[in-house]
Design an enzyme around this catalytic site. Structure first.
Site, PDB file in Angstrom:
ATOM      1  N   GLY A  14       0.839  -1.194   0.000  1.00 58.53           N
ATOM      2  CA  GLY A  14       0.000   0.000   0.000  1.00 58.53           C
ATOM      3  C   GLY A  14       0.879   1.251   0.000  1.00 58.53           C
ATOM      4  O   GLY A  14       1.850   1.333   0.754  1.00 58.53           O
ATOM      5  N   ALA A  25      15.657  10.367  -1.617  1.00 64.18           N
ATOM      6  CA  ALA A  25      16.853  10.248  -0.773  1.00 64.18           C
ATOM      7  C   ALA A  25      17.739   9.106  -1.241  1.00 64.18           C
ATOM      8  O   ALA A  25      18.977   9.238  -1.312  1.00 64.18           O
ATOM      9  CB  ALA A  25      16.438  10.046   0.681  1.00 64.18           C
ATOM     10  N   ARG A  75       0.364  -5.151  -6.471  1.00 60.58           N
ATOM     11  CA  ARG A  75       0.425  -6.478  -5.837  1.00 60.58           C
ATOM     12  C   ARG A  75       1.108  -7.393  -6.853  1.00 60.58           C
ATOM     13  O   ARG A  75       0.977  -7.191  -8.056  1.00 60.58           O
ATOM     14  CB  ARG A  75      -0.993  -6.987  -5.545  1.00 60.58           C
ATOM     15  CG  ARG A  75      -1.860  -5.981  -4.797  1.00 60.58           C
ATOM     16  CD  ARG A  75      -1.589  -5.952  -3.324  1.00 60.58           C
ATOM     17  NE  ARG A  75      -2.493  -4.998  -2.626  1.00 60.58           N
ATOM     18  CZ  ARG A  75      -2.155  -4.396  -1.491  1.00 60.58           C
ATOM     19  NH1 ARG A  75      -0.970  -4.639  -0.941  1.00 60.58           N
ATOM     20  NH2 ARG A  75      -2.992  -3.550  -0.901  1.00 60.58           N
ATOM     21  N   CYS A  76       1.881  -8.358  -6.400  1.00 56.48           N
ATOM     22  CA  CYS A  76       2.607  -9.224  -7.344  1.00 56.48           C
ATOM     23  C   CYS A  76       2.560 -10.669  -6.862  1.00 56.48           C
ATOM     24  O   CYS A  76       3.351 -11.078  -6.006  1.00 56.48           O
ATOM     25  CB  CYS A  76       4.051  -8.755  -7.494  1.00 56.48           C
ATOM     26  SG  CYS A  76       4.989  -9.775  -8.653  1.00 56.48           S
ATOM     27  N   ASP A 106       5.761  -4.937   5.621  1.00 56.31           N
ATOM     28  CA  ASP A 106       6.397  -6.229   5.909  1.00 56.31           C
ATOM     29  C   ASP A 106       6.151  -7.250   4.802  1.00 56.31           C
ATOM     30  O   ASP A 106       6.990  -8.103   4.521  1.00 56.31           O
ATOM     31  CB  ASP A 106       5.958  -6.765   7.288  1.00 56.31           C
ATOM     32  CG  ASP A 106       4.449  -6.873   7.406  1.00 56.31           C
ATOM     33  OD1 ASP A 106       3.972  -7.380   8.418  1.00 56.31           O
ATOM     34  OD2 ASP A 106       3.756  -6.429   6.467  1.00 56.31           O
ATOM     35  N   SER A 108       6.247  -6.592   1.703  1.00 53.29           N
ATOM     36  CA  SER A 108       7.285  -6.275   0.704  1.00 53.29           C
ATOM     37  C   SER A 108       8.631  -6.833   1.147  1.00 53.29           C
ATOM     38  O   SER A 108       9.467  -7.215   0.335  1.00 53.29           O
ATOM     39  CB  SER A 108       7.378  -4.764   0.527  1.00 53.29           C
ATOM     40  OG  SER A 108       6.093  -4.218   0.333  1.00 53.29           O
ATOM     41  N   THR A 128       4.631   2.394   5.416  1.00 48.11           N
ATOM     42  CA  THR A 128       3.215   2.025   5.391  1.00 48.11           C
ATOM     43  C   THR A 128       2.507   2.892   6.408  1.00 48.11           C
ATOM     44  O   THR A 128       3.068   3.212   7.467  1.00 48.11           O
ATOM     45  CB  THR A 128       2.988   0.545   5.762  1.00 48.11           C
ATOM     46  OG1 THR A 128       1.579   0.330   5.999  1.00 48.11           O
ATOM     47  CG2 THR A 128       3.743   0.134   7.018  1.00 48.11           C
ATOM     48  N   ASP A 130       0.265   2.017   8.275  1.00 48.00           N
ATOM     49  CA  ASP A 130      -0.223   1.196   9.391  1.00 48.00           C
ATOM     50  C   ASP A 130       0.675   1.215  10.620  1.00 48.00           C
ATOM     51  O   ASP A 130       0.221   0.827  11.703  1.00 48.00           O
ATOM     52  CB  ASP A 130      -0.372  -0.270   8.940  1.00 48.00           C
ATOM     53  CG  ASP A 130      -1.365  -0.407   7.811  1.00 48.00           C
ATOM     54  OD1 ASP A 130      -1.309  -1.415   7.077  1.00 48.00           O
ATOM     55  OD2 ASP A 130      -2.193   0.509   7.641  1.00 48.00           O
ATOM     56  N   ASP A 132       2.906  -0.872  11.360  1.00 46.68           N
ATOM     57  CA  ASP A 132       2.806  -2.244  11.920  1.00 46.68           C
ATOM     58  C   ASP A 132       4.008  -3.116  11.587  1.00 46.68           C
ATOM     59  O   ASP A 132       3.895  -4.340  11.520  1.00 46.68           O
ATOM     60  CB  ASP A 132       1.533  -2.929  11.367  1.00 46.68           C
ATOM     61  CG  ASP A 132       1.543  -3.043   9.850  1.00 46.68           C
ATOM     62  OD1 ASP A 132       0.651  -3.714   9.307  1.00 46.68           O
ATOM     63  OD2 ASP A 132       2.457  -2.464   9.211  1.00 46.68           O
ATOM     64  N   ARG A 174      -5.117  -1.902   9.130  1.00 44.66           N
ATOM     65  CA  ARG A 174      -5.155  -3.385   9.074  1.00 44.66           C
ATOM     66  C   ARG A 174      -5.335  -3.914  10.497  1.00 44.66           C
ATOM     67  O   ARG A 174      -6.304  -3.560  11.161  1.00 44.66           O
ATOM     68  CB  ARG A 174      -3.910  -3.968   8.416  1.00 44.66           C
ATOM     69  CG  ARG A 174      -3.918  -3.815   6.908  1.00 44.66           C
ATOM     70  CD  ARG A 174      -2.909  -4.704   6.238  1.00 44.66           C
ATOM     71  NE  ARG A 174      -1.579  -4.554   6.805  1.00 44.66           N
ATOM     72  CZ  ARG A 174      -0.509  -5.211   6.359  1.00 44.66           C
ATOM     73  NH1 ARG A 174      -0.626  -6.039   5.349  1.00 44.66           N
ATOM     74  NH2 ARG A 174       0.674  -5.041   6.894  1.00 44.66           N
ATOM     75  N   GLY A 188      -9.381  13.734  21.287  1.00 39.41           N
ATOM     76  CA  GLY A 188     -10.208  13.591  22.492  1.00 39.41           C
ATOM     77  C   GLY A 188     -11.442  12.743  22.261  1.00 39.41           C
ATOM     78  O   GLY A 188     -12.524  13.048  22.757  1.00 39.41           O
ATOM     79  N   ALA A 189     -11.290  11.665  21.502  1.00 37.86           N
ATOM     80  CA  ALA A 189     -12.440  10.786  21.229  1.00 37.86           C
ATOM     81  C   ALA A 189     -12.938  10.152  22.528  1.00 37.86           C
ATOM     82  O   ALA A 189     -12.143   9.893  23.446  1.00 37.86           O
ATOM     83  CB  ALA A 189     -12.036   9.694  20.238  1.00 37.86           C
ATOM     84  N   HIS A 218     -22.053  15.597  22.000  1.00 40.12           N
ATOM     85  CA  HIS A 218     -21.757  14.635  20.924  1.00 40.12           C
ATOM     86  C   HIS A 218     -20.914  13.512  21.532  1.00 40.12           C
ATOM     87  O   HIS A 218     -20.418  13.639  22.660  1.00 40.12           O
ATOM     88  CB  HIS A 218     -20.969  15.297  19.787  1.00 40.12           C
ATOM     89  CG  HIS A 218     -19.612  15.735  20.230  1.00 40.12           C
ATOM     90  ND1 HIS A 218     -19.365  16.998  20.758  1.00 40.12           N
ATOM     91  CD2 HIS A 218     -18.437  15.075  20.292  1.00 40.12           C
ATOM     92  CE1 HIS A 218     -18.094  17.086  21.091  1.00 40.12           C
ATOM     93  NE2 HIS A 218     -17.507  15.930  20.833  1.00 40.12           N
ATOM     94  N   ARG A 246     -24.306   8.201  13.408  1.00 32.86           N
ATOM     95  CA  ARG A 246     -23.906   8.057  12.013  1.00 32.86           C
ATOM     96  C   ARG A 246     -22.540   7.376  11.948  1.00 32.86           C
ATOM     97  O   ARG A 246     -21.794   7.396  12.927  1.00 32.86           O
ATOM     98  CB  ARG A 246     -23.789   9.450  11.345  1.00 32.86           C
ATOM     99  CG  ARG A 246     -25.111  10.195  11.171  1.00 32.86           C
ATOM    100  CD  ARG A 246     -26.025   9.529  10.166  1.00 32.86           C
ATOM    101  NE  ARG A 246     -27.221  10.319   9.922  1.00 32.86           N
ATOM    102  CZ  ARG A 246     -28.334  10.259  10.651  1.00 32.86           C
ATOM    103  NH1 ARG A 246     -28.361   9.481  11.748  1.00 32.86           N
ATOM    104  NH2 ARG A 246     -29.383  10.999  10.352  1.00 32.86           N
TER     105      ARG A 246
HETATM  106  O1  F6P Z   1      -1.611  -1.349   4.424  1.00 32.81           O
HETATM  107  C1  F6P Z   1      -2.092  -0.065   4.163  1.00 32.81           C
HETATM  108  C2  F6P Z   1      -3.594  -0.113   3.999  1.00 32.81           C
HETATM  109  O2  F6P Z   1      -4.066   1.177   3.767  1.00 32.81           O
HETATM  110  C3  F6P Z   1      -4.351  -0.692   5.184  1.00 32.81           C
HETATM  111  O3  F6P Z   1      -4.459   0.226   6.264  1.00 32.81           O
HETATM  112  C4  F6P Z   1      -5.657  -1.018   4.534  1.00 32.81           C
HETATM  113  O4  F6P Z   1      -6.386  -1.997   5.255  1.00 32.81           O
HETATM  114  C5  F6P Z   1      -5.194  -1.571   3.189  1.00 32.81           C
HETATM  115  O5  F6P Z   1      -3.957  -0.934   2.897  1.00 32.81           O
HETATM  116  C6  F6P Z   1      -6.156  -1.291   2.047  1.00 32.81           C
HETATM  117  O6  F6P Z   1      -5.623  -1.998   0.927  1.00 32.81           O
HETATM  118  P1  F6P Z   1      -6.072  -1.573  -0.575  1.00 32.81           P
HETATM  119  O7  F6P Z   1      -5.466  -0.242  -0.863  1.00 32.81           O
HETATM  120  O8  F6P Z   1      -5.509  -2.680  -1.433  1.00 32.81           O
HETATM  121  O9  F6P Z   1      -7.579  -1.506  -0.548  1.00 32.81           O
END
Ligand code: F6P
Length: 328
Positions: A14, A25, A75-76, A106, A108, A128, A130, A132, A174, A188-189, A218, A246
């Site tokens: 992504g 760079a 994607r590959c 990860d 990749s 990324t 994420d 993660d 993800r 502040g959710a 709210h 909503r």
């Molecule tokens: O890994 C980055 C990400 O944006 C995730 O947060 C999300 O779940 C996923 O990619 C969405 O994947 P795609 O762009 O293939 O819909």
């Protein structure tokens, strides 16, 4: 091993804000060190399809501030087959490219590791939204995505107040709740639903009722996409509270936009570090390098790429508890 002279860079997985700053760079640091630099288009698919092009200083002009990736990504599935990996490795060898910098997540890194087994030097740069990737405190793109989410949620908060509604807002990540955690604390959710922490919607409902009773006009509930089906969560909360509510799914706006200063600086430092790691790989060493660049506290370091595949990410439970303490 031969001294590395020709180095390629690709982006994979992504896309994330800051990828262009990292590409820039890598290319400019490599040229500064006297290397011949190449770019691969469409991620690993570009290796399989031999989409390799020479990169010059001008190739990365005027991109540092742009979201997305000028090298594209894709994607590959070929990289999941030995034949696909061999073909990708051969593309690099046919162009006498001995080192590859992979800017991505990860998934990749697994492609990079597979190419390493074909004798290539590989260095991963964590990019990324994420956040993660095991082994680094931060990934390129995460800070920008949090800021994007905060901006969007702030706008939603205005209309939630006007209509005295509850809003459930889904953010990306993800299976990592870091975007929800930091955006939720920043805005502040009232509640954060993330994959790392079990939650009880009855507790969420009690908190909503208590807030409205105390005069709140709210309620903002941030749901990380890996924490459950937001529509089912909304239905259940509507049933438990009777509140008008909503749902907003932020979606791919979190993937775009100009990188924050934090991400642009992180990308520049990490991209440069990746090239240093390639150049410092001594020709005498028996096996090619397989490293990842990482943020360790405030330092940009390298560590074995394999570290990304082992262990657990560090979840900031204290930050999560703080968000709960402050949103009473
Ligand atoms: O890994 C980055 C990400 O944006 C995730 O947060 C999300 O779940 C996923 O990619 C969405 O994947 P795609 O762009 O293939 O819909």
């Amino acid at each position: 091993m031969e001294r590395v002279q020709r180095v390629a860079v690709l982006t994979s997985g992504g896309d994330a804000p800051g990828m262009n700053a990292a590409i820039r760079a890598v290319v400019r640091k490599g040229i500064a060190l006297g290397l011949d630099m190449f770019g691969v288009e469409h991620g690993f698919l570009g290796l399989v399809k031999q989409e390799v092009k020479r990169m010059h200083l001008g190739s990365v002009a005027d991109i540092i501030h742009r979201g997305g990736t000028i090298l594209k990504t894709a994607r590959c599935n070929d990289m999941f087959t030995p034949e696909g990996v061999a073909g990708a490795a051969q593309t690099l060898k046919n162009t006498s490219i001995h080192a590859l910098v992979v800017i991505g997540g990860d998934g990749s890194y697994r492609g990079a590791q597979a190419l390493h087994e074909h004798g290539l030097h590989v260095v991963g740069v964590p990019a990324t939204i994420d956040n993660d990737i095991v082994g680094t405190d931060r990934t390129i793109g995460f800070d920008t995505a949090v800021n994007t989410a905060v901006g969007a949620i702030s706008k939603i908060r205005d209309t939630a107040s006007s209509h005295e509604r509850a809003f459930l807002i889904e953010v990306m990540g993800r299976n990592c709740g870091d975007i929800a955690l930091r955006a939720g604390l920043a805005i502040g959710a009232e509640s954060l639903l993330i994959p790392e922490v079990e939650y009880d919607l009855e507790d969420v409902a009690v908190k909503m009722l208590r807030g409205f009773k105390r005069g709140k006009n709210h309620s903002i509930i941030i749901v990380s996409e890996g924490a459950g089906d937001i529509w089912q969560i909304a239905d259940k909360l509507r049933g438990l509270t009777g509140f008008d509510s909503r749902v907003t799914i932020l979606g791919h706006i979190q993937r775009g936009g100009a990188p924050s200063a934090e991400d642009a600086v992180l990308a520049a430092a990490m991209g440069s570090k990746a090239v240093d790691a390639v150049v410092n790989s001594s020709p005498e060493q028996e096996t090619p390098i397989s490293l990842m660049v990482a943020l360790d506290c405030m330092n940009i370091v390298t560590r074995p790429l394999a570290d990304a595949f082992e262990g657990e990410r560090v979840f900031d439970r204290d930050l999560y508890d703080l968000a709960g303490d402050l949103a009473i």
